[in-house]
Design a protein around this motif. Structure first.
Motif, mmCIF file in Angstrom:
data_model
loop_
_atom_site.group_PDB
_atom_site.id
_atom_site.type_symbol
_atom_site.label_atom_id
_atom_site.label_comp_id
_atom_site.label_asym_id
_atom_site.label_seq_id
_atom_site.Cartn_x
_atom_site.Cartn_y
_atom_site.Cartn_z
ATOM 1 N N GLU A 44 1.066 -1.410 0.152
ATOM 2 C CA GLU A 44 0.272 -0.126 0.324
ATOM 3 C C GLU A 44 0.732 0.984 -0.113
ATOM 4 O OE1 GLU A 44 -3.031 -0.013 3.292
ATOM 5 O OE2 GLU A 44 -4.171 -1.363 1.986
ATOM 6 N N GLY A 45 0.368 2.194 -0.921
ATOM 7 C CA GLY A 45 1.281 3.326 -0.718
ATOM 8 C C GLY A 45 2.147 3.389 -2.219
ATOM 9 N N THR A 46 2.579 3.838 -1.928
ATOM 10 C CA THR A 46 3.920 4.659 -3.412
ATOM 11 C C THR A 46 5.320 3.864 -3.093
ATOM 12 O OG1 THR A 46 3.219 7.235 -2.904
ATOM 13 C CG2 THR A 46 5.208 6.340 -4.752
ATOM 14 N N ALA A 47 5.378 3.072 -3.463
ATOM 15 C CA ALA A 47 7.141 2.059 -3.182
ATOM 16 C C ALA A 47 7.790 2.741 -3.760
ATOM 17 C CB ALA A 47 6.621 1.465 -5.088
ATOM 18 N N PRO A 48 8.771 2.262 -3.597
ATOM 19 C CA PRO A 48 10.621 2.885 -2.779
ATOM 20 C C PRO A 48 10.932 2.891 -4.344
ATOM 21 C CG PRO A 48 10.050 1.287 -0.839
ATOM 22 C CD PRO A 48 8.803 1.710 -2.288
ATOM 23 N N LYS A 49 12.128 4.118 -5.103
ATOM 24 C CA LYS A 49 12.500 3.322 -5.456
ATOM 25 C C LYS A 49 13.745 2.064 -4.742
ATOM 26 C CE LYS A 49 13.441 8.039 -7.894
ATOM 27 N NZ LYS A 49 14.166 8.519 -8.548
ATOM 28 N N PRO A 50 13.383 1.381 -6.071
ATOM 29 C CA PRO A 50 14.525 0.496 -6.475
ATOM 30 C C PRO A 50 15.845 0.487 -5.813
ATOM 31 C CG PRO A 50 13.584 -0.370 -8.448
ATOM 32 C CD PRO A 50 13.417 1.428 -7.938
ATOM 33 N N ARG A 51 16.616 0.409 -4.766
ATOM 34 C CA ARG A 51 17.701 0.792 -4.072
ATOM 35 C C ARG A 51 19.089 -0.005 -5.278
ATOM 36 N NH1 ARG A 51 20.702 0.101 0.705
ATOM 37 N NH2 ARG A 51 18.712 -2.175 1.151
ATOM 38 N N PRO A 52 19.759 0.562 -6.003
ATOM 39 C CA PRO A 52 21.492 -0.139 -6.088
ATOM 40 C C PRO A 52 22.539 -0.953 -5.177
ATOM 41 C CG PRO A 52 21.324 2.083 -6.703
ATOM 42 C CD PRO A 52 20.183 1.917 -6.150
ATOM 43 N N ILE A 53 22.568 -1.634 -5.801
ATOM 44 C CA ILE A 53 24.357 -1.547 -4.853
ATOM 45 C C ILE A 53 24.837 -2.072 -5.413
ATOM 46 C CG2 ILE A 53 24.879 -4.128 -4.123
ATOM 47 C CD1 ILE A 53 22.663 -5.125 -4.091
ATOM 48 N N ASN A 54 26.190 -0.973 -4.673
ATOM 49 C CA ASN A 54 27.007 -0.328 -5.074
ATOM 50 C C ASN A 54 28.324 -1.875 -4.967
ATOM 51 O OD1 ASN A 54 29.879 0.456 -5.870
ATOM 52 N ND2 ASN A 54 29.131 2.562 -4.251
ATOM 53 N N MET A 55 28.699 -2.529 -5.556
ATOM 54 C CA MET A 55 29.722 -3.248 -5.460
ATOM 55 C C MET A 55 30.680 -2.978 -5.739
ATOM 56 S SD MET A 55 27.510 -6.654 -6.969
ATOM 57 C CE MET A 55 26.787 -7.051 -7.144
ATOM 58 N N VAL A 56 31.018 -1.421 -5.617
ATOM 59 C CA VAL A 56 32.821 -1.059 -5.650
ATOM 60 C C VAL A 56 33.637 -1.918 -5.004
ATOM 61 C CG1 VAL A 56 32.923 0.815 -4.202
ATOM 62 C CG2 VAL A 56 33.818 1.355 -6.282
ATOM 63 N N ALA A 57 33.456 -2.634 -3.738
ATOM 64 C CA ALA A 57 34.320 -3.007 -3.068
ATOM 65 C C ALA A 57 34.963 -4.159 -2.962
ATOM 66 C CB ALA A 57 33.578 -3.141 -1.732
ATOM 67 N N ASP A 58 34.211 -5.615 -4.106
ATOM 68 C CA ASP A 58 34.733 -6.358 -4.453
ATOM 69 C C ASP A 58 34.516 -5.807 -6.420
ATOM 70 O OD1 ASP A 58 35.620 -8.912 -5.370
ATOM 71 O OD2 ASP A 58 35.333 -9.642 -3.136
ATOM 72 N N LYS A 59 35.719 -6.090 -6.804
ATOM 73 C CA LYS A 59 35.605 -5.831 -8.600
ATOM 74 C C LYS A 59 35.571 -7.229 -8.827
ATOM 75 C CE LYS A 59 39.548 -2.268 -8.782
ATOM 76 N NZ LYS A 59 40.680 -2.600 -9.143
ATOM 77 N N VAL A 60 35.807 -8.482 -8.619
ATOM 78 C CA VAL A 60 34.819 -9.294 -8.995
ATOM 79 C C VAL A 60 33.564 -9.696 -9.031
ATOM 80 C CG1 VAL A 60 35.883 -11.996 -8.765
ATOM 81 C CG2 VAL A 60 37.351 -10.607 -8.159
ATOM 82 N N CYS A 61 33.205 -9.192 -7.895
ATOM 83 C CA CYS A 61 31.445 -8.571 -8.128
ATOM 84 C C CYS A 61 31.059 -8.302 -9.005
ATOM 85 C CB CYS A 61 31.239 -8.156 -6.388
ATOM 86 S SG CYS A 61 31.971 -9.837 -5.460
ATOM 87 N N ALA A 62 31.108 -6.985 -8.980
ATOM 88 C CA ALA A 62 30.381 -6.269 -9.791
ATOM 89 C C ALA A 62 31.263 -6.900 -11.708
ATOM 90 C CB ALA A 62 32.083 -4.944 -9.600
#
Lengths: 243, 535
Positions: A44-62
Motif C-alpha cells: 500500500e502506498g507509493t513504492a520506494p525506488k529500487p536501491r542499487p547495490i554498489n559493488m565497488v568494494a569487490d571488483k570480482v563481484c561487480a
C-alpha cells in the motif's frame, strides 16, 4: 524400565495422533486430506525506488553483473505486490519429521539466491559458494546458535541444521556488506514465500482454524485468522506498508 | 528466675549459637571457612569490584563506564564469547573463559587479571557463566551453558618457521581472501575493513598484523585457534571447513598450509625496540631496588649509574578506545629508593613529541603512576570509594610551560600577531588571582613542576591536590623517538598519599597518553595492577 514403558506409550500416542491429525502429504489419489491457503501480498502506498547495490568494494563481484543489481529488501511489482514475504501458519500445534532433502542457498555474483528461505527444524540447509572469492556465512540467530564460516573457494559447500523454531534469522556476509538473506525455521511444513507477483500457496494444510502470519524484513508482520477445510482453499490476502 | 524467662534464655542462646551460624555465616566464620560455605558472596563482591564497572551487574555489557570504551564490553546475556578453543557454534570451555580473564585482551580495555588468585578467577568464570542467560519476557531464563557441548579443537605442534613456509603462507593469505579485510600488507585496511560491524552493530576495527597485538594472545597456537574456530560476535569466520576444502586431506600438506599462513602473519610484525633487555614481572611483582642517594633530577637520565641495580620490567598498556592500529604499547618500568626518596622511571616509544597547548585540536603526551591506598586494589580504573588511589601524573605540556607565562608560551612565541588575555599579575605582581591565591594547583599560570599529584575514589572523581600538597617532582626527556620520564617523591606520604616503606608490597598501575593519537583524560592506555615490592 517403568519409565521407558510410559515414555514409549506417550510417544506412540503422539505418533498416532500426528498421523491422524495431519496427513500433510496432500494429493493421495482422489481423497484429498486438508486444504490449501493462498493469497497475495499487496503493497500500500507509493513504492520506494529500487536501491542499487554498489559493488565497488569487490571488483570480482561487480564483474559478474552486466546490469545494475538492486537490493532485494523491498521488491515491489508494477501492480504493487510484494515479493519475498514469508507466509506461514503461526499456531500449528503438531510437528512433522524433517524432509530428507536439503534446502539450498547459493552465493552467486555476491548475491544470496534465494533471498528468503523457509525450512524445517532438523532439515539440512546446504549453502554453496558459486563465486571464486571469499564469502563468510554469518548467521546471527537469536534463538539458535550463531555460526560464522569462511568459504574462500568456488564450489565450496557447508551444511547447517537448526534445532529450534525461529522466524527471521539474518544471514550476512561481512566481506560484502550488501549481502543479506533471511531464514525461517519451523516445526511444520506449512509455509511459503511470495513470488514476483506477490502470490503464495500453502497446500496440504490439515483442516482447522489457524492464524496465518506474513513476515517481511522491512515492512514487519501482519496476521489473519483463516479456516481450512478438507479439499477447500482458504484465501489470505495481506497488505503491507511503510511503518 | 521464672521458668518462662529461663526457656526464653535458652532459646536466645540457641539462636546465638546456632541460629546466626546458619543464617549469617558471613559474620560468624572466619574468611577462609566463609568462602567454602558461601562462595557466591565473595564471588559477587569480586565481580562487582572488577567486572561490573564495564560489563554491568547483570552482565549485559551496560556498565557505567561502557560508553567510554571501544570496542564495547561483552554482553554475556547473548551467549557469545570471542575467544574459544571450540568449533564455530559451540560455547567456550571453562578454560577458554579462565584464560580470557587471566590474560585479558591485548589492545582492548579488557585488562589481564593476573593479580587475582587462581581460585578467584575460577569463581569469576562460574559467575560469568551464570550470567550468560537469555530471559525472554514472562518465560523462565535459559542458560546458554546448560547442557552445552564443548569439544576443544586439538592444536597440533607448530611447524618451525622457515623462509619457504612463510612464502607458502603468503600465497595462502591471498587465496583464502584474508586480504579482503586485513589488507594486502596485513595492516587491517582491506576493501571491506570499514564496513565491518560487531554482533551489536558497532563498527569493529580489523586486526593490524604489523602491531603484533592479538586479543587472544600472539603465540602460533593462539592464532591457530582464532583461524580454525573464528571469533563469536565479530566478522572473523571459522576456516575449519575451508582448510579441508583447500589444503587437501594429506595431513603434511594441511600442516604446511596452516602453519605457513600463521608464520607469514607473524612475519609481518614490526618489532618494538623499547622492550629490549626488559623482563615481564614475575607474579606481577616490580622490585623497587635500593640505590645511592637520589638527588638532582637531571642526574637520573642518560647513562646514570643510579639505575644499575634496578630491574627493567616490560609493562603492557592498552588503549581504552581502540584506534585502527597500535592499541598496545610496552612501557619499560624501573623503580629505585634511597631510604628517603623513591624514583619511578617509565620509557616508551613515541615517534611524535606532542606537548603544545596552543591549538585546541591538539592533545599532549603524558604518563602516570597509580598506587592503591588499600592492600587489595579496587577497580584498576582509578579505584573506588572503598579503595582510593594516589596518582602521580606527568604532563608534557606542563613541562613545556615551566618558567614561562602564557604570553611567552603562546601568543608571542608561536604567533607574532596572536593575543592572549593578560593574567592580573602580569600587570601588577601583587594583583589578586582568585584560584591561584586560594591554592588551586590548576590555576597556577606558571608551572614549577611537570608532575601533578592527584587523588581519586573511582572514575569521575579525579581531584588535583592543593598546591601545598604537590610533593611529586619529575621530568620527561624526549629523544630518539622515545619518552623517558622519571617521577620522584619522598617515601613517606601525607594524608591520602601512598606510604612507601621497606618490605611493603604496594599495588601499582601505569597509564600513557599519546597526544598525536588524540589521547586525553580518560581516553588513554592503561595497565592492569602490579605490585611494587620495596626491598
Amino acid at each position: 524400565m517403568k519409565m521407558n514403558v510410559i515414555t514409549s506409550a506417550v510417544l506412540l500416542t503422539l505418533c498416532l495422533s500426528t498421523a491422524t491429525d495431519s496427513t500433510y502429504a496432500g494429493n493421495n489419489g482422489n481423497t484429498v486430506a486438508g486444504g490449501s491457503v493462498s493469497g497475495t501480498v499487496k503493497f500500500e502506498g507509493t513504492a520506494p525506488k529500487p536501491r542499487p547495490i554498489n559493488m565497488v568494494a569487490d571488483k570480482v563481484c561487480a564483474s559478474q553483473h552486466t546490469s545494475t543489481v538492486f537490493s532485494e529488501d523491498a521488491v515491489i511489482s508494477s501492480t504493487n505486490t510484494l515479493k519475498n514475504v514469508f507466509v506461514y501458519i503461526k499456531d500449528f500445534k503438531g510437528t512433522a519429521p524433517a524432509p530428507k532433502g536439503a534446502v539450498s542457498l547459493t552465493q552467486s555474483g555476491c548475491i544470496y539466491k534465494p533471498h528468503v528461505l523457509g525450512l524445517m527444524v532438523g532439515q539440512k540447509l546446504e549453502i554453496t559458494n558459486d563465486d571464486a572469492l571469499l564469502h563468510n556465512l554469518h548467521g546471527t540467530p537469536s534463538v539458535n546458535k550463531e555460526f560464522n564460516v569462511g568459504q574462500p573457494k568456488k564450489g565450496m559447500k557447508n551444511e547447517f541444521t537448526f534445532d529450534k523454531e525461529e522466524v527471521g534469522i539474518p544471514i550476512k556476509c561481512d566481506v560484502h556488506p550488501w549481502m543479506k538473506s533471511y531464514l525461517h525455521v519451523l516445526k511444520h511444513p506449512y509455509f511459503a514465500v511470495t513470488d514476483e507477483n506477490g502470490k503464495f500457496t500453502i497446500s496440504g494444510v490439515p483442516a482447522g482454524t489457524y492464524t496465518v502470519e506474513a513476515w517481511h524484513e522491512k515492512y514487519g508482520t501482519k496476521t489473519m485468522t483463516i479456516k481450512v477445510t478438507d479439499g477447500g482453499s482458504a484465501m489470505a490476502d495481506f497488505s503491507m506498508s511503510k511503518k | 528466675m521464672s521458668k518462662k524467662f529461663f526457656l526464653l534464655l535458652i532459646g536466645f542462646s540457641a539462636y546465638f549459637l546456632f541460629g546466626s551460624f546458619i543464617i549469617q555465616p558471613k559474620y560468624w566464620l572466619n574468611k577462609e571457612e566463609n568462602k567454602k560455605s558461601n562462595p557466591t558472596v565473595e564471588t559477587e563482591t569480586l565481580y562487582n569490584t572488577y567486572c561490573t564497572p564495564c560489563h554491568g551487574s547483570q552482565g549485559d555489557g551496560e556498565g557505567e563506564l561502557a560508553y567510554l570504551l571501544y570496542p564495547k564490553p561483552r554482553n554475556f546475556t547473548k551467549g557469545m564469547f570471542k575467544l574459544r578453543s571450540t568449533p564455530s557454534g559451540q560455547m567456550p570451555s571453562d578454560d577458554d573463559l579462565f584464560k580470557t580473564i587471566k590474560n585479558g585482551m591485548a589492545g582492548t580495555a579488557m585488562p589481564s587479571f593476573t593479580f587475582l588468585k587462581e581460585d578467584e578467577i575460577k569463581s569469576l568464570v562460574d559467575f560469568v557463566k551464570k550470567l550468560s542467560q537469555k530471559c525472554p519476557p514472562n518465560q523462565p531464563c535459559e542458560n546458554y551453558f546448560t547442557g552445552a557441548v564443548t569439544n576443544p579443537v586439538k592444536v597440533p605442534e607448530p611447524l618451525a618457521s622457515s623462509a619457504e613456509l612463510v612464502e607458502k603462507g603468503k600465497s595462502v593469505y591471498t587465496s583464502l581472501g584474508c586480504d579482503k579485510c586485513h589488507g594486502e600488507k596485513g595492516i587491517g585496511d582491506g576493501p571491506s575493513a570499514l564496513t565491518l560491524k560487531d554482533g551489536w552493530g558497532y563498527p569493529i576495527p580489523v586486526r593490524d598484523f604489523t602491531s603484533g597485538t592479538y586479543v587472544g594472545g600472539g603465540s602460533p597456537k593462539d592464532l591457530y585457534l582464532r583461524f580454525i574456530t573464528g571469533m563469536s560476535g565479530t566478522p572473523m569466520p571459522s576456516f575449519e571447513s575451508a582448510i579441508n576444502e583447500m589444503a587437501g586431506t594429506n595431513d603434511a600438506d594441511r600442516q604446511k598450509y596452516i602453519w605457513g599462513l600463521i608464520h607469514y602473519i607473524k612475519s609481518l610484525e614490526v618489532k618494538n625496540a623499547s622492550t629490549q633487555n626488559t623482563i615481564s614481572p614475575e607474579n606481577n611483582i616490580i622490585e623497587c631496588q635500593k640505590s645511592s642517594a637520589i638527588t638532582d633530577t637531571d642526574k637520573l637520565f642518560g647513562n646514570s649509574k643510579i639505575w644499575s641495580n634496578a630491574k627493567t620490567y616490560s609493562i603492557p598498556v592498552n588503549r581504552l578506545w581502540q584506534k585502527t592500529s597500535n592499541n598496545q604499547l610496552l612501557v619499560s618500568v624501573s623503580a629505585i629508593y634511597d631510604g628517603q626518596k623513591v624514583a619511578v622511571k617509565m620509557v616508551w616509544n613515541d615517534p611524535d613529541k606532542t606537548d603544545n597547548t596552543y591549538r585546541i585540536q591538539e592533545f599532549q603526551d603524558g604518563s602516570a603512576v597509580q598506587f592503591s591506598l588499600t592492600d587489595k586494589p579496587g577497580f584498576h580504573g582509578m579505584g573506588s570509594k572503598d579503595s582510593p588511589v594516589d596518582i602521580w601524573f606527568w604532563h608534557s605540556d606542563w613541562q613545556a610551560r615551566i618558567g614561562k607565562d602564557n604570553n611567552q608560551l603562546y601568543a608571542h612565541s608561536s604567533y607574532a600577531d596572536g593575543h592572549t588575555t593578560d593574567y592580573p599579575q602580569s600587570i601588577h605582581p601583587n594583583a589578586l588571582s582568585t584560584g591561584r591565591d586560594a591554592g588551586n594547583n590548576l590555576s597556577q599560570d606558571i608551572k614549577s613542576s611537570p608532575v601533578e599529584a592527584v587523588s581519586a575514589k573511582g572514575p569521575g572523581t579525579l581531584k588535583s591536590k592543593p598546591t601545598i600538597n604537590q610533593n611529586v617532582t619529575g621530568k620527561g626527556v624526549w629523544a630518539e623517538n622515545k619518552w623517558t620520564v622519571v617521577l620522584i617523591r619522598n617515601m613517606s606520604g601525607g594524608k591520602e598519599e601512598v606510604q612507601i616503606a621497606n618490605g611493603k608490597e604496594i599495588p601499582v598501575a601505569f597509564a600513557i597518553w599519546n597526544g598525536s593519537m588524540n589521547d586525553r583524560n580518560g581516553q588513554k592506555m592503561v595497565s592492569t595492577w602490579y605490585k611494587l615490592k620495596v626491598r
